[in-house]
Design an enzyme around this catalytic site. Structure first.
Site, short mmCIF file in Angstrom:
data_model
loop_
_atom_site.label_atom_id
_atom_site.label_comp_id
_atom_site.label_asym_id
_atom_site.label_seq_id
_atom_site.Cartn_x
_atom_site.Cartn_y
_atom_site.Cartn_z
CB ILE A 212 -4.51 -39.08 49.65
CG1 ILE A 212 -5.99 -38.71 49.44
CG2 ILE A 212 -3.58 -38.02 49.06
CD1 ILE A 212 -6.43 -38.46 48.04
NE ARG B 242 5.71 -29.90 59.93
CZ ARG B 242 5.62 -30.79 58.95
NH1 ARG B 242 6.01 -32.02 59.15
NH2 ARG B 242 5.16 -30.45 57.76
CE LYS C 198 0.04 -27.97 57.92
NZ LYS C 198 0.73 -28.35 56.67
CG ASN C 199 -2.22 -27.61 54.16
OD1 ASN C 199 -1.16 -27.50 54.79
ND2 ASN C 199 -2.88 -28.76 54.09
CG ASP D 119 -4.42 -33.24 55.64
OD1 ASP D 119 -3.76 -34.26 55.38
OD2 ASP D 119 -4.09 -32.10 55.26
CB CYS E 223 3.88 -35.54 57.54
SG CYS E 223 3.31 -34.41 58.79
NE ARG F 159 3.68 -35.93 51.03
CZ ARG F 159 3.34 -35.24 52.11
NH1 ARG F 159 3.63 -35.70 53.30
NH2 ARG F 159 2.74 -34.08 52.00
N PRO F 160 6.60 -38.23 46.06
CG PRO F 160 5.55 -39.44 44.37
CD PRO F 160 5.57 -39.25 45.85
CB VAL F 161 8.51 -33.47 43.49
CG1 VAL F 161 8.22 -33.17 44.94
CG2 VAL F 161 9.98 -33.84 43.31
CG ASP F 162 6.05 -38.06 39.59
OD1 ASP F 162 5.73 -37.80 40.76
OD2 ASP F 162 5.33 -38.73 38.83
C1 UD1 Z 1 -1.14 -31.43 50.35
C2 UD1 Z 1 -1.33 -30.98 51.78
C3 UD1 Z 1 -1.60 -32.17 52.70
C4 UD1 Z 1 -2.78 -32.97 52.16
C5 UD1 Z 1 -2.58 -33.33 50.69
C6 UD1 Z 1 -3.79 -33.99 50.06
C7 UD1 Z 1 -0.02 -28.98 52.02
C8 UD1 Z 1 1.16 -28.33 52.62
N1 UD1 Z 1 -0.15 -30.29 52.23
O1 UD1 Z 1 0.00 -32.28 50.32
O2 UD1 Z 1 -1.87 -31.69 54.00
O3 UD1 Z 1 -2.91 -34.16 52.90
O4 UD1 Z 1 -2.30 -32.14 49.92
O5 UD1 Z 1 -4.92 -33.19 50.21
O6 UD1 Z 1 -0.87 -28.34 51.43
N2 UD1 Z 1 2.01 -37.33 44.02
C9 UD1 Z 1 2.73 -37.92 43.02
N3 UD1 Z 1 3.60 -37.13 42.30
C10 UD1 Z 1 3.73 -35.79 42.53
C11 UD1 Z 1 2.97 -35.20 43.57
C12 UD1 Z 1 2.11 -36.01 44.29
O7 UD1 Z 1 2.63 -39.11 42.77
O8 UD1 Z 1 4.52 -35.14 41.82
C13 UD1 Z 1 1.08 -38.17 44.81
C14 UD1 Z 1 1.41 -38.17 46.32
O9 UD1 Z 1 2.38 -39.14 46.63
C15 UD1 Z 1 0.07 -38.46 46.95
C16 UD1 Z 1 -0.92 -37.80 45.98
O10 UD1 Z 1 -0.21 -37.59 44.76
O11 UD1 Z 1 -0.15 -39.84 46.97
C17 UD1 Z 1 -1.48 -36.48 46.45
O12 UD1 Z 1 -0.40 -35.65 46.85
P1 UD1 Z 1 -0.56 -34.06 46.85
O13 UD1 Z 1 -1.99 -33.72 46.58
O14 UD1 Z 1 0.46 -33.50 45.95
O15 UD1 Z 1 -0.25 -33.71 48.36
P2 UD1 Z 1 0.71 -32.62 48.93
O16 UD1 Z 1 0.68 -31.41 48.08
O17 UD1 Z 1 2.01 -33.26 49.23
#
Ligand code: UD1
Length: 417
Positions: free
Chosen positions: A327, A397, A22-23, A305, A117, A122-125
């Site tokens: 995480i 999902r 999926k990922n 996961d 989920c 889940r920030p995107v900064d």
């Molecule tokens: C992806 C996977 C998810 C997996 C995770 C960690 C997909 C669709 N999802 O999620 O199944 O559990 O990787 O292996 O592939 N963070 C920030 N700022 C950001 C982005 C992330 O602070 O801009 C933080 C998140 O809150 C989290 C950590 O970084 O605590 C890791 O997140 P990230 O690796 O980005 O996970 P996802 O891509 O959301």
């Protein structure tokens, strides 16, 4: 309301094949935006997250067709829209994957903060900072990230922490940029590697794949291709735990053991007999489940996961296990559900202490996220008596035809609609 009814306590046995990851499938579908030529994908899992990504791409003007047996056709030659509807984006976190490709292809993307989920914030900064580094103007207004750029220019991007999502988006935005982009502290997950290999097969120039420093030399154009998605390592681990927790012997075929080194080590530490071949993994019947310590971390560490899934196994270990989650801050929400089945677990901050019990007992439980769903399914397969699992909108999902796969292994499991 749909639910799964499981009559637990029966050892599983037999062989199954795992679906595509999926990922990896979701960002690869999003990356198809980067070309106006035909993209053919194989081993696409039949799960609801994939249907949502297909709807998102269609809403942008793409043609997306499922061609049966995991095959999909995508054509983005008539891409016109850079603003996918919230009703789709709000359904899963990975919908934000379209932001980087839209910015690279159309020079603009307006994407709402993703949903999905409930694992904590889940920030995107870091995604936004990466786009800014490449020369885009990025604003956050009324719940939307709006990024615009006349042109993107390669730059060095240092992530402040490892992020799968930010690495994917930065990589997809940078492949068509002018000059060289260097991503430092990049994620090394197998799904990132698969995305990079996919992009290179389209004509991108990415090196350092699978390391924490990824170098991307921008190209003018990417072309169409046919590509097979890697096997799903998280589902592989989930099936292996389902075998182990029921004291059965099962083999997962068409998988890649190399992706699961830390998980396999953890299973062996938990007393499980794991046999690996080139493209299969077997868990053999073991009388003992030993307590162990699990600490989740970015790849090659133990995958977050699979943390809820292996915790289900440790709930019936002969002793006390300690699981630390590094995480996601709300990943332990499933623990209350495992307690309903009789597990003895307590959570403090990022640590869960599991005092193994002899047996779990069937009960009604609810999945609050995809992997909590995997954990509960494994626990209910081992629990004595009948369990009802709700929250199938999460389970569906990420788990392709879960009840038929497990029934093939002898589980007494039924979906009731
Ligand atoms: C992806 C996977 C998810 C997996 C995770 C960690 C997909 C669709 N999802 O999620 O199944 O559990 O990787 O292996 O592939 N963070 C920030 N700022 C950001 C982005 C992330 O602070 O801009 C933080 C998140 O809150 C989290 C950590 O970084 O605590 C890791 O997140 P990230 O690796 O980005 O996970 P996802 O891509 O959301």
């Amino acid at each position: 309301m749909s639910y799964l009814k499981i009559n637990g306590g029966h050892p599983l046995s037999g062989e199954i094949e795992v679906s595509g990851a999926k990922n990896a499938a979701l960002p690869i579908m999003a990356a198809s935006i980067l070309t106006d030529e035909d993209v053919y994908l194989k081993r696409i899992p039949d799960i609801s997250d994939v249907w949502i990504m297909a709807d998102i791409l269609r809403s942008l003007g793409a043609k997306v067709e499922f061609e049966g047996k995991g095959e999909m056709y995508i054509n983005c030659s008539n891409l016109t829209n850079f603003y996918p509807p919230y009703e789709f984006v709000g359904k899963m976190n990975a919908s934000f994957d379209v932001t980087g490709p839209l910015l690279a292809r159309l020079g603009e993307a307006k994407v709402s903060l993703p949903g999905g989920c409930n694992l904590g914030s889940r920030p995107v900064d870091m995604h936004m900072d990466a786009f800014r580094n490449l020369g885009a103007e990025v604003e956050f207004v009324h719940g939307f990230v709006h990024a615009k750029a006349n042109k993107l220019t390669g730059k060095k991007i240092q992530f402040r922490r490892v992020s799968v999502g930010a690495t994917k988006n930065a990589m997809m935005a940078a492949v068509l940029a002018d000059g060289i982009t260097v991503l430092e502290s990049a994620a090394m997950e197998p799904e990132i590697v698969d995305l990079a290999v996919f992009l290179n097969t389209m004509g991108a120039r990415i090196t350092g794949i699978g390391s924490s420093t990824i170098v991307i030399e921008g190209v003018k154009k990417l072309h169409g291709l046919s590509y097979e998605i890697i096997p799903d390592r998280i589902l592989t681990g989930t099936y292996l735990v389902a075998g182990a927790i029921t004291r059965g012997t099962i083999t997962v075929k068409r998988t890649w053991p190399d992706f699961l080194e830390s998980f396999i080590n953890a299973m062996r530490n938990a007393g499980q007999n794991i046999v690996c071949g080139k493209d299969y993994i077997t868990v053999e019947k073991s009388d003992k489940i030993l307590p162990t310590e699990i600490i989740s971390a970015p790849h090659p560490g133990f995958p977050t996961d699979l943390q809820p899934v292996i915790t289900a196994l440790l709930s019936i270990a002969d002793g006390t296990s300690i699981v630390t989650e590094n995480i996601f801050d709300r990943r332990f929400m499933y623990v209350d559900e495992l307690r309903r089945l009789g597990a003895n677990m307590s959570v403090s901050d990022r640590t869960c202490i599991i005092r193994g019990v002899k047996k779990l007992f069937g009960a009604p439980v609810k999945a609050h996220d995809i992997r909590a769903g995997g954990s509960l399914i494994c626990a209910c397969l081992s629990a004595e008596g009948e369990s009802i699992i709700t929250g199938l909108e999460f389970i569906d999902r990420g788990h392709e035809k879960i009840e038929s796969v497990l029934a093939e292994l002898g589980a007494d499991i039924r979906r009731i609609d």
